[in-house]
Design an enzyme around this catalytic site. Structure first.
Site, PDB file in Angstrom:
ATOM      1  N   ALA A 166       5.735   5.883  -1.187  1.00 55.37           N
ATOM      2  CA  ALA A 166       6.671   4.871  -1.667  1.00 55.37           C
ATOM      3  C   ALA A 166       6.468   3.582  -0.880  1.00 55.37           C
ATOM      4  CB  ALA A 166       8.108   5.346  -1.501  1.00 55.37           C
ATOM      5  N   GLU A 177      12.473   4.374   3.114  1.00 53.07           N
ATOM      6  CA  GLU A 177      12.236   3.053   2.526  1.00 53.07           C
ATOM      7  C   GLU A 177      13.469   2.168   2.697  1.00 53.07           C
ATOM      8  OE1 GLU A 177       9.225   2.658   2.063  1.00 53.07           O
ATOM      9  OE2 GLU A 177       8.657   4.769   1.857  1.00 53.07           O
ATOM     10  N   GLU A 202       1.141  -3.702   0.101  1.00 62.02           N
ATOM     11  CA  GLU A 202       0.783  -3.320   1.460  1.00 62.02           C
ATOM     12  C   GLU A 202      -0.461  -2.438   1.418  1.00 62.02           C
ATOM     13  OE1 GLU A 202       3.711  -1.110   3.684  1.00 62.02           O
ATOM     14  OE2 GLU A 202       2.603  -1.390   5.540  1.00 62.02           O
ATOM     15  N   ASN A 211       9.177  -2.686  -0.631  1.00 62.60           N
ATOM     16  CA  ASN A 211       9.290  -4.075  -1.069  1.00 62.60           C
ATOM     17  C   ASN A 211      10.743  -4.537  -1.045  1.00 62.60           C
ATOM     18  OD1 ASN A 211       6.508  -3.669  -2.040  1.00 62.60           O
ATOM     19  ND2 ASN A 211       7.553  -2.446  -3.598  1.00 62.60           N
TER      20      ASN A 211
END
Ligand code: ARG
Ligand code: ZN
Length: 867
Positions: A267, A303, A126, A270
């Site tokens: 962080a 996350e 990203e 994914n």
């Protein structure tokens, strides 16, 4: 980096992709130096696209080795390659495209795509890093399932990871081995990840509400596996919280987290394989402060929450970044409030917003939460997109109520599961689920700048009348803004300290340029408690009476407004000192502040963390932000003056807050956090007030400390106090940093923020220190970032040497790591807010940078700042 000026992309130009990619089969063959990446893409032309539509694939920093369509080599006449990608002129309607490229992770200092962090190979995709791994339409609205096969030397890279579940693995000739992963959820390529390395693993299991067992696996370099416990515990808390609060369960059988020491951001979410900066995942009492523990907990949760708000439902294009970030930050904030002191959690958010986001929104980088254009997307991972965005979500939560909001989010997720959508889709889903009309509210997404709410009031004959008016200042490219829908929290407090029951009017809705409310039947003029809970990201202008603020500081039941009253009192004292300083007069004593704080200490809140927060003065940056242009010398002198005066007056009172090491060792729990925080505030005041024996006390506390929080409190107090105690403590601390990068970062940060004279010479000396490493973003942030952002007098040293030093680092990093370089432009970009020759000198450094050959990242930041 040379060539034509980089061109912006515009939101209005969005076009859906002409080709879908349904499946990606990746073969990653890690060699010595070069890594060969083979991809097989299942591609189909969209029905709406023209039959001769070309297929554009993004790709940078790679060597094309082979390209085949349905197994046949593609003739050179049918495709073209340039520095940014590859175009197939007229591919079939449905086909398999096979591409082989070579990349060199060891040469990749930008830390985007596939790169090396120490002995680990890892990825960061990203926003647009996947196109450094293979040729691919690097945009979030192309979603595919992935199967990833990684092959590498078994000795150097015993652990091989990618998204999803491992479906195969085995050994190969020549000491090599392989692993195959399958991710059944279609995802945009920015969520792709892979890791190869020699890693320690810490594993656990989480049983979901529906009874499924999820394997949790955390990975880090050997030797730091004992620092993963807190993150692992936090993940389980976050998983349980999301089930309980939003009814959202995790959807894969494995959840992996990998810690890497070189990472541009905090962080990355994914799918099934988060990659974390070590600073946001590792924590042990000896290496991490309470603040670090909180950050680790919240970033782990953040996350994790992205798995739904970001991954299952993602963004159509990068102009919609705030769609996933703001909602996820807000969810993280709700989680944090449920796991600590809610008042303090909120106050910390407000402090950050005021100190960093308000200045951004008032400067050359002001942009709407949904921007209209960008040159380099990485420049838009801003506090405006994240934190102002989260404030917008918070206002929706206030306006719709907890249940209505939660229902709206659930509706949004079920409606768009598996999709790549827009902020508009989100707001519409909330409207539908609530039968609400958010037409005016939407302006929050398109208008930049911090609105100013001006408050006037009067009281006569039992009637209190409150008038609010709003105005949003012009920002680059935006003038004449419309009034916004502003939820405004209100309290009225009577002279005996009791609150008037306002019913529904404890939340006013301001949506006109000006509105008034009248409150009847009062026996005396009440004290208004304004913008309770910080219900909207606005500046409030109100001619506070000093005695009102003192009253609020003792009686307000809203922790944010209560804290705010103290901040306002302190700011008033500091502003008075600024005026005196500029008039060449003696700086006035902050008598009202001292009296109010003394009264507060006579009847302090039971929550020690809240008390510590209330005793913490506004930052110099916040004081500076009170002025359209600030006078550095006046701000530094006045801030220091008020702090010293207050410290001298409080000395005997704060001594009570000093505590030694806790019985039974370090525990990360609210009461202990509050106790340590208050201890740190006390030390800070004793040092500011130059209390006798303070150096020896700090040194003793440093040596006695059994945890990093207490150790840092002692070091902070010694930081600006030259002498043998400081030298001894700093040297001992540097020694502790030997084997631990994150501890050494703290040492660098302390040096960079120290107010001792000769600041620029000191940081310049550290440039040449063998422990400084310009390729490591954490180290750069610890030295360069801390200096430019956390050392106001040092950075603004009168001869301009601080500006030149920063510009030198920007030049160097422009080559190494453009993303990090671009972030460092911000302190110079504030030049127009800095009065006098300093502002001019800052601008000169920017102009000098503009003359160099720049990455698009730095180019965009520098040109915006000079506009
Ligand atoms: N999505 C990540 C997060 O906030 C941050 C990624 C930032 N990437 C970047 N290129 N700036 O959780
Ligand atoms: Zn995020």
């Amino acid at each position: 980096m040379t060539g034509p000026a980089p061109q912006p992309k515009f939101r209005r130009d969005y076009q859906p992709p002409a080709y879908r990619i349904d499946h990606v089969d990746l073969h990653v063959d890690i060699g010595e130096g070069v890594t060969r990446i083979g991809s097989r893409l299942s591609i189909a032309r969209d029905r709406a696209a023209a039959a001769d539509a070309p297929l554009r694939l993004d790709g940078r920093a790679m060597q094309l080795q082979a390209i085949r369509i349905d197994g046949e080599p593609v003739p050179e006449s049918d495709y073209s390659v340039d520095a940014e990608g590859l175009t197939l002129s007229a591919p079939p309607a449905a086909f398999e495209l096979a591409i082989e490229v070579d990349v060199d992770p060891d040469a990749n200092t930008a830390l985007e795509g596939l790169y090396r962090s120490g002995r680990i190979l890892c990825t960061q995709c990203e926003a647009e890093g996947f196109s450094r791994i293979t040729y691919f339409p690097d945009r979030p609205d192309v979603m595919a399932t992935y199967r990833t096969r990684i092959e590498a030397d078994a000795g150097r890279y015993p652990v091989l990871l990618s998204n999803g579940d491992r479906v195969d693995h085995g050994t190969l000739p020549g000491g090599r081995h392989f692993a195959v992963y399958e991710d059944p959820f279609a995802k945009p390529c920015y969520l792709f990840a892979m890791v190869a390395g020699d890693l320690a693993e810490v594993a656990d299991t989480y049983r979901t509400g529906s009874g499924r067992d999820v394997a949790l696996r955390f990975y880090t370099d050997h030797g730091s596996e004992n620092e993963l416990g807190h993150a692992l515990h936090s993940l389980k808390q976050a998983m349980a919280w999301d089930e309980k609060t939003y009814g959202l369960e995790y959807d894969l059988d494995t959840y992996m987290v990998v810690a890497v020491g070189s990472f541009n951001m905090g962080a990355m979410e994914n799918k099934g394989l988060n990659i974390f900066n070590t600073s946001c995942v590792l924590a042990s009492p000896d290496t991490a402060t309470d603040g670090d523990y909180i950050r680790v907990r919240d970033v782990v949760a953040h996350e994790y929450f992205h798995n739904w708000t970001g991954n299952r439902v993602t963004c159509r294009d990068w102009f919609q970044l705030s769609l996933k970030e703001s909602l996820t930050v807000f969810r993280e904030q709700q989680f944090a409030a449920d796991h600590g002191s809610p008042g303090v959690t909120r106050i910390e958010q407000v402090r950050m917003l005021r100190d960093i986001q308000f200045p951004e929104d008032a400067g050359p980088n002001a942009h709407p939460v949904r921007p209209e254009s960008y040159i380099e997307m990485n420049n838009f991972y801003t506090i405006t997109i994240y934190e102002k965005g989260a404030e917008i979500i918070r206002m929706l939560h206030v306006i719709l109520g907890h249940e209505g909001f939660t229902r709206g989010v659930q509706h949004y997720l079920s409606e768009h599961d598996g999709g790549a959508v827009t902020i508009e889709d989100f707001v519409t889903a909330l409207e539908i689920a609530n039968g609400a009309d958010l037409a005016r509210f939407r302006l929050w997404y398109s208008q930049a700048g911090t609105p100013v709410v001006t408050v006037r009031d009067d009281y006569a004959g039992g009637r209190y009348r409150l008038t609010l008016s709003q105005h949003t200042p012009d920002t680059p490219g935006q003038t004449d803004k419309a009034p916004l829908h502003i939820p405004f929290g209100l309290g009225l407090i009577e002279s005996d300290g009791r609150a008037v029951d306002l019913g529904e009017r404890s939340l006013l809705t301001l949506e006109q340029p000006e509105q008034s409310w009248t409150f009847e039947g009062l026996s005396a003029r009440p004290v208004p408690s304004l913008l309770r809970g910080f219900s909207a990201p606005v500046r409030v202008e109100y001619d506070h009476r000093t005695e009102d603020l003192a009253h609020l500081l003792t009686h307000d039941s809203d922790p944010v407004a209560r804290w705010e009253a103290g901040q306002e009192l302190a700011l008033a004292a500091m502003r008075a000192a600024v005026s005196a300083y500029q008039a060449g007069e003696a700086l006035p004593d902050p008598t009202a502040l001292i009296e109010a704080v003394a009264r507060l200490l006579g009847d302090p809140p039971a929550d020690h963390e809240l008390l510590a927060e209330m005793l913490t003065l506004p930052t110099e940056r916040r004081l500076a932000d009170q002025y359209a242009q600030f006078d550095v010398d006046a701000v530094v002198a006045s801030h220091g003056h008020v702090k010293r005066q207050l410290a001298a007056a409080l000395q005997t009172r704060v001594e009570d807050f000093l505590t030694g090491p806790s019985a039974g060792g370090y525990r990360f729990e609210p009461a202990e956090v509050g106790r340590r925080r208050l201890n740190a505030v006390a030390l800070d005041y004793l040092a500011a007030g130059d209390a006798s024996g303070i150096d020896a006390l700090c040194l003793a506390l440093y040596h006695d400390a059994d945890n990093m929080t207490d150790r840092m409190a002692a070091l902070q107090a010694l930081r600006d106090r030259p002498g043998p105690a400081r030298d001894e403590a700093m040297a001992a601390f540097a020694e502790r940093g030997r084997g631990h990068a994150l501890v050494l970062d703290k040492w660098f940060s302390l040096q960079a923020t120290s107010r001792l004279p000769g600041a620029v010479a000191r940081v310049a000396e550290l440039d040449a220190d063998p422990r400084f490493d310009a390729t490591n973003p954490n180290r750069v942030r610890a030295l360069v970032g801390s200096f430019a952002r956390g050392n106001l007098p040092g950075f603004h040293q009168e001869d301009g040497a601080g500006y030149a030093w920063l510009a030198g680092h920007i030049r160097q990093l422009n080559e190494l790591n453009p993303q990090i370089a671009a972030r460092l432009v911000t302190p110079l970009a504030e030049w127009a807010q800095v009065a006098g020759p300093r502002g001019t000198a800052m601008r000169e450094q920017l102009a000098g940078l503009a003359g160099a050959s720049l990455s698009p990242d730095v180019y965009e930041m520098v040109t915006r700042a000079l506009d």
